[in-house]
Design a protein around this motif. Structure first.
Motif, mmCIF file in Angstrom:
data_model
loop_
_atom_site.group_PDB
_atom_site.id
_atom_site.type_symbol
_atom_site.label_atom_id
_atom_site.label_comp_id
_atom_site.label_asym_id
_atom_site.label_seq_id
_atom_site.Cartn_x
_atom_site.Cartn_y
_atom_site.Cartn_z
ATOM 1 N N TYR A 1 -2.050 -13.813 -4.006
ATOM 2 C CA TYR A 1 -0.738 -13.811 -4.652
ATOM 3 C C TYR A 1 -0.153 -15.220 -4.722
ATOM 4 C CZ TYR A 1 -1.013 -8.795 -3.605
ATOM 5 O OH TYR A 1 -1.407 -7.500 -3.508
ATOM 6 N N ILE A 7 2.151 -11.891 -11.414
ATOM 7 C CA ILE A 7 1.601 -10.774 -10.636
ATOM 8 C C ILE A 7 2.048 -9.474 -11.295
ATOM 9 C CG2 ILE A 7 1.515 -9.629 -8.399
ATOM 10 C CD1 ILE A 7 2.303 -12.337 -7.133
ATOM 11 N N ILE A 9 2.326 -5.551 -11.015
ATOM 12 C CA ILE A 9 2.253 -4.354 -10.169
ATOM 13 C C ILE A 9 2.040 -3.198 -11.144
ATOM 14 C CG2 ILE A 9 3.478 -2.855 -8.555
ATOM 15 C CD1 ILE A 9 5.086 -5.296 -7.651
ATOM 16 N N PRO A 14 3.951 -1.013 -4.138
ATOM 17 C CA PRO A 14 3.693 -1.595 -2.817
ATOM 18 C C PRO A 14 4.924 -1.796 -1.944
ATOM 19 C CG PRO A 14 3.443 -3.235 -4.545
ATOM 20 C CD PRO A 14 3.554 -1.911 -5.224
ATOM 21 N N GLN A 18 3.217 -0.021 0.780
ATOM 22 C CA GLN A 18 2.459 -1.051 1.500
ATOM 23 C C GLN A 18 3.427 -2.054 2.141
ATOM 24 O OE1 GLN A 18 -0.627 -2.958 -0.774
ATOM 25 N NE2 GLN A 18 -1.196 -1.089 -1.836
ATOM 26 N N ASN A 21 2.365 -5.368 3.698
ATOM 27 C CA ASN A 21 1.835 -6.392 2.791
ATOM 28 C C ASN A 21 2.849 -6.871 1.760
ATOM 29 O OD1 ASN A 21 -0.726 -6.100 3.969
ATOM 30 N ND2 ASN A 21 -1.239 -4.415 2.587
ATOM 31 N N LEU A 25 4.231 -10.494 -1.624
ATOM 32 C CA LEU A 25 4.671 -10.475 -3.017
ATOM 33 C C LEU A 25 6.009 -11.190 -3.171
ATOM 34 C CD1 LEU A 25 3.779 -6.802 -3.974
ATOM 35 C CD2 LEU A 25 2.777 -8.855 -4.967
ATOM 36 N N SER A 45 9.509 -0.998 -6.157
ATOM 37 C CA SER A 45 8.892 -2.263 -6.558
ATOM 38 C C SER A 45 9.533 -2.827 -7.824
ATOM 39 C CB SER A 45 7.386 -2.066 -6.771
ATOM 40 O OG SER A 45 6.749 -1.666 -5.568
ATOM 41 N N SER A 200 -2.694 -12.063 -11.437
ATOM 42 C CA SER A 200 -3.354 -11.105 -10.550
ATOM 43 C C SER A 200 -2.653 -9.763 -10.688
ATOM 44 C CB SER A 200 -3.337 -11.589 -9.097
ATOM 45 O OG SER A 200 -2.011 -11.746 -8.641
ATOM 46 N N VAL A 202 -1.675 -5.899 -8.688
ATOM 47 C CA VAL A 202 -1.594 -5.026 -7.525
ATOM 48 C C VAL A 202 -1.733 -3.598 -8.033
ATOM 49 C CG1 VAL A 202 -0.227 -4.322 -5.549
ATOM 50 C CG2 VAL A 202 0.068 -6.618 -6.489
ATOM 51 N N THR A 203 -2.716 -2.885 -7.548
ATOM 52 C CA THR A 203 -2.840 -1.474 -7.896
ATOM 53 C C THR A 203 -3.300 -0.721 -6.662
ATOM 54 O OG1 THR A 203 -3.714 0.072 -9.529
ATOM 55 C CG2 THR A 203 -5.253 -1.541 -8.651
ATOM 56 N N THR A 204 -3.043 0.576 -6.637
ATOM 57 C CA THR A 204 -3.427 1.378 -5.480
ATOM 58 C C THR A 204 -4.274 2.542 -5.954
ATOM 59 O OG1 THR A 204 -1.301 2.535 -5.593
ATOM 60 C CG2 THR A 204 -1.423 0.654 -4.119
#
Length: 209
Positions: A1, A7, A9, A14, A18, A21, A25, A45, A200, A202-204
């Motif tokens: 990150y 970034i 999401i 998150p 999350q 973590n 971010l 988020s 970048s 962020v995925t879950t």
């Protein structure tokens, strides 16, 4: 990150799921990274994002294809990178929709030998040992007549040409009806992505579910 200036999401939340973590971010954002949250709901988020992009549940593909459409049509692509690092310059037979292969051209041709059309040399086999193009200059877009081993001719198009034709159905104004994301927001997201130095995501487990 911390190495990203953008970034996304996308397919996650998150700051809710999350928490150990999530501070990475927000720290990245403090240091100048822009955060975009793409989600059906205005999630925890989304509150901490620079841009919230609404999308209908299960319609993320239409949004992604529309962003790709804008990037391609506005010329916001790195052609040399695409020619070297992707299969987009490779030739596809228009009759079978399969890659043109060595076995199509000669009786002893290989089934794992693929081709592109070089601006100087014409039909050229891909170097299977290295991605480095050296002095090769593949055409990223176009349609070409190729003579097969039986003497017949077949038209071949680059993967990029086929992709571009497919993306035509996802202009932002048309995609808006599919995914619910306003056309102006799709264009804004594409602009952010095009102008980023390093992006970048962020995925879950949402997408896999």
């Amino acid at each position: 990150y911390f190495y990203s200036d953008l970034i996304l999401i996308w397919g996650g939340n998150p700051l809710y799921t999350q928490i150990p973590n999530a501070h990475y971010l927000t720290e990245a954002r403090y240091h100048g990274a822009k955060i975009v949250c793409i989600a059906p709901d205005y999630s925890a988020s989304s509150v901490h994002a620079d841009l919230y992009v609404p999308v209908k549940a299960g319609c993320d593909a239409a949004l992604a294809l529309s962003v790709a459409h804008v990037l391609v049509e506005d010329g916001k692509i790195d052609r040399r990178f695409l020619c070297e690092q992707t299969d987009l310059p490779l030739l596809v037979r228009e009759d079978t929709r399969r890659f043109l292969r060595g076995e199509d051209l000669a009786a002893d041709g290989r089934d794992d030998e693929l081709f592109f059309h070089d601006t100087k040399r014409g039909l050229t086999a891909v170097d299977r040992r290295s991605l480095d193009l050296a002095d090769a200059d593949p055409r990223l877009e176009g349609s070409f007549d190729v003579t097969l081993k039986d003497g017949s001719e077949v038209k071949c198009s680059t993967v990029f040409s086929l992709l571009r034709a497919r993306l035509a159905a996802y202009a932002p104004e048309r995609a808006e009806a599919m995914c619910g994301t306003p056309a102006a927001v799709i264009r804004a997201l594409a602009k952010l992505f095009a102008e980023s130095r390093a992006a970048s995501m962020v995925t879950t487990s949402n997408f896999s579910k």
